[in-house]
Design a protein around this motif. Sequence first.
Motif, PDB file in Angstrom:
ATOM      1  N   LEU A  78       8.447 -12.033 -10.367  1.00  0.00           N
ATOM      2  CA  LEU A  78       7.367 -11.338  -9.670  1.00  0.00           C
ATOM      3  C   LEU A  78       7.839 -11.068  -8.248  1.00  0.00           C
ATOM      4  O   LEU A  78       8.174 -12.011  -7.525  1.00  0.00           O
ATOM      5  N   THR A  79       7.858  -9.790  -7.876  1.00  0.00           N
ATOM      6  CA  THR A  79       8.383  -9.402  -6.572  1.00  0.00           C
ATOM      7  C   THR A  79       7.314  -8.693  -5.763  1.00  0.00           C
ATOM      8  O   THR A  79       6.705  -7.725  -6.234  1.00  0.00           O
ATOM      9  N   ALA A 117      -0.150 -16.143 -12.561  1.00  0.00           N
ATOM     10  CA  ALA A 117       0.598 -16.401 -11.323  1.00  0.00           C
ATOM     11  C   ALA A 117       0.271 -15.353 -10.270  1.00  0.00           C
ATOM     12  O   ALA A 117       0.055 -15.680  -9.095  1.00  0.00           O
ATOM     13  N   ALA A 118       0.222 -14.093 -10.671  1.00  0.00           N
ATOM     14  CA  ALA A 118      -0.079 -13.015  -9.720  1.00  0.00           C
ATOM     15  C   ALA A 118      -1.486 -13.149  -9.157  1.00  0.00           C
ATOM     16  O   ALA A 118      -1.714 -12.893  -7.974  1.00  0.00           O
ATOM     17  N   ARG A 119      -2.432 -13.565  -9.988  1.00  0.00           N
ATOM     18  CA  ARG A 119      -3.817 -13.754  -9.515  1.00  0.00           C
ATOM     19  C   ARG A 119      -3.898 -14.817  -8.419  1.00  0.00           C
ATOM     20  O   ARG A 119      -4.776 -14.769  -7.575  1.00  0.00           O
ATOM     21  N   MET A 121      -1.606 -15.273  -6.175  1.00  0.00           N
ATOM     22  CA  MET A 121      -0.897 -14.789  -4.989  1.00  0.00           C
ATOM     23  C   MET A 121      -1.909 -14.064  -4.088  1.00  0.00           C
ATOM     24  O   MET A 121      -2.634 -13.184  -4.554  1.00  0.00           O
ATOM     25  N   GLU A 122      -1.916 -14.425  -2.843  1.00  0.00           N
ATOM     26  CA  GLU A 122      -2.903 -13.888  -1.907  1.00  0.00           C
ATOM     27  C   GLU A 122      -2.854 -12.365  -1.841  1.00  0.00           C
ATOM     28  O   GLU A 122      -1.800 -11.768  -1.635  1.00  0.00           O
ATOM     29  N   GLY A 123      -4.025 -11.759  -2.043  1.00  0.00           N
ATOM     30  CA  GLY A 123      -4.174 -10.323  -1.884  1.00  0.00           C
ATOM     31  C   GLY A 123      -3.680  -9.469  -3.031  1.00  0.00           C
ATOM     32  O   GLY A 123      -3.802  -8.242  -2.990  1.00  0.00           O
ATOM     33  N   VAL A 124      -3.143 -10.060  -4.087  1.00  0.00           N
ATOM     34  CA  VAL A 124      -2.577  -9.277  -5.189  1.00  0.00           C
ATOM     35  C   VAL A 124      -3.689  -8.896  -6.171  1.00  0.00           C
ATOM     36  O   VAL A 124      -4.428  -9.749  -6.655  1.00  0.00           O
ATOM     37  N   GLN A 125      -3.765  -7.597  -6.438  1.00  0.00           N
ATOM     38  CA  GLN A 125      -4.811  -7.074  -7.314  1.00  0.00           C
ATOM     39  C   GLN A 125      -4.276  -6.415  -8.585  1.00  0.00           C
ATOM     40  O   GLN A 125      -5.052  -6.047  -9.460  1.00  0.00           O
ATOM     41  N   ALA A 126      -2.960  -6.251  -8.670  1.00  0.00           N
ATOM     42  CA  ALA A 126      -2.396  -5.593  -9.849  1.00  0.00           C
ATOM     43  C   ALA A 126      -0.914  -5.938  -9.985  1.00  0.00           C
ATOM     44  O   ALA A 126      -0.278  -6.378  -9.032  1.00  0.00           O
ATOM     45  N   LEU A 171      -1.141  -3.230 -14.643  1.00  0.00           N
ATOM     46  CA  LEU A 171      -2.163  -4.172 -15.109  1.00  0.00           C
ATOM     47  C   LEU A 171      -3.057  -4.526 -13.935  1.00  0.00           C
ATOM     48  O   LEU A 171      -2.642  -5.290 -13.054  1.00  0.00           O
ATOM     49  N   PRO A 172      -4.281  -3.975 -13.879  1.00  0.00           N
ATOM     50  CA  PRO A 172      -5.216  -4.417 -12.844  1.00  0.00           C
ATOM     51  C   PRO A 172      -5.621  -5.864 -13.117  1.00  0.00           C
ATOM     52  O   PRO A 172      -5.823  -6.267 -14.260  1.00  0.00           O
ATOM     53  N   LEU A 173      -5.729  -6.664 -12.060  1.00  0.00           N
ATOM     54  CA  LEU A 173      -6.035  -8.087 -12.226  1.00  0.00           C
ATOM     55  C   LEU A 173      -7.500  -8.409 -11.964  1.00  0.00           C
ATOM     56  O   LEU A 173      -7.885  -9.561 -12.084  1.00  0.00           O
ATOM     57  N   GLY A 174      -8.283  -7.413 -11.622  1.00  0.00           N
ATOM     58  CA  GLY A 174      -9.696  -7.620 -11.280  1.00  0.00           C
ATOM     59  C   GLY A 174     -10.596  -7.913 -12.412  1.00  0.00           C
ATOM     60  O   GLY A 174     -10.411  -8.236 -13.491  1.00  0.00           O
TER      61      GLY A 174
END
Length: 174
Positions: A78-79, A117-119, A121-126, A171-174
Amino acid sequence: MPLTFTLDPAITPDLRDGILDLWTAVSDAGGAVGFVPPVTRQEVRPELVRYLVQMVEGRTRLLVGHDETGEVAATAFLTRNTHRLMTHWVWLYTVMVHPRHQGRGYGRDLLAAAADAARRMEGVQAIRLTCRGGHGLERFYASCGYKEVGRVPDAIRVAPGDDRDEVFMLLPLG
């Protein structure tokens, strides 16, 4: 038996070698992870080193899945996007499941673990990723909730006369 996933594991020689072995095996099995078979560990090593440097810089995170024997069976990187107007999404790179584990649902498990993991991460939405056309990967990613958002025809040349589309997925994470 399910894989055990770890985000940001300590990079040991065993883990490094396990990732090299995985990447080589996936590439040699025809996996679309940046190489065309046959490939050697020595050819893969510089790409892994590039990711390891990004990890030290804090731009990339490693998600690794171990099988019941403790061997590296799956990975994804994840970058963070470095453009100040695009920090609300991350790239997912080099998504791999060892060929001996294919067909067991581990790819879906890896993508679900990456989304979790991405969810966190601060501020990550997708999550965005690209895949090589011609393998049906876009159908697999779509079945995991990703949506095709773009395509560049013939962007990837795997051999003379064998050009593939580069497919962009979101992939939207919302």
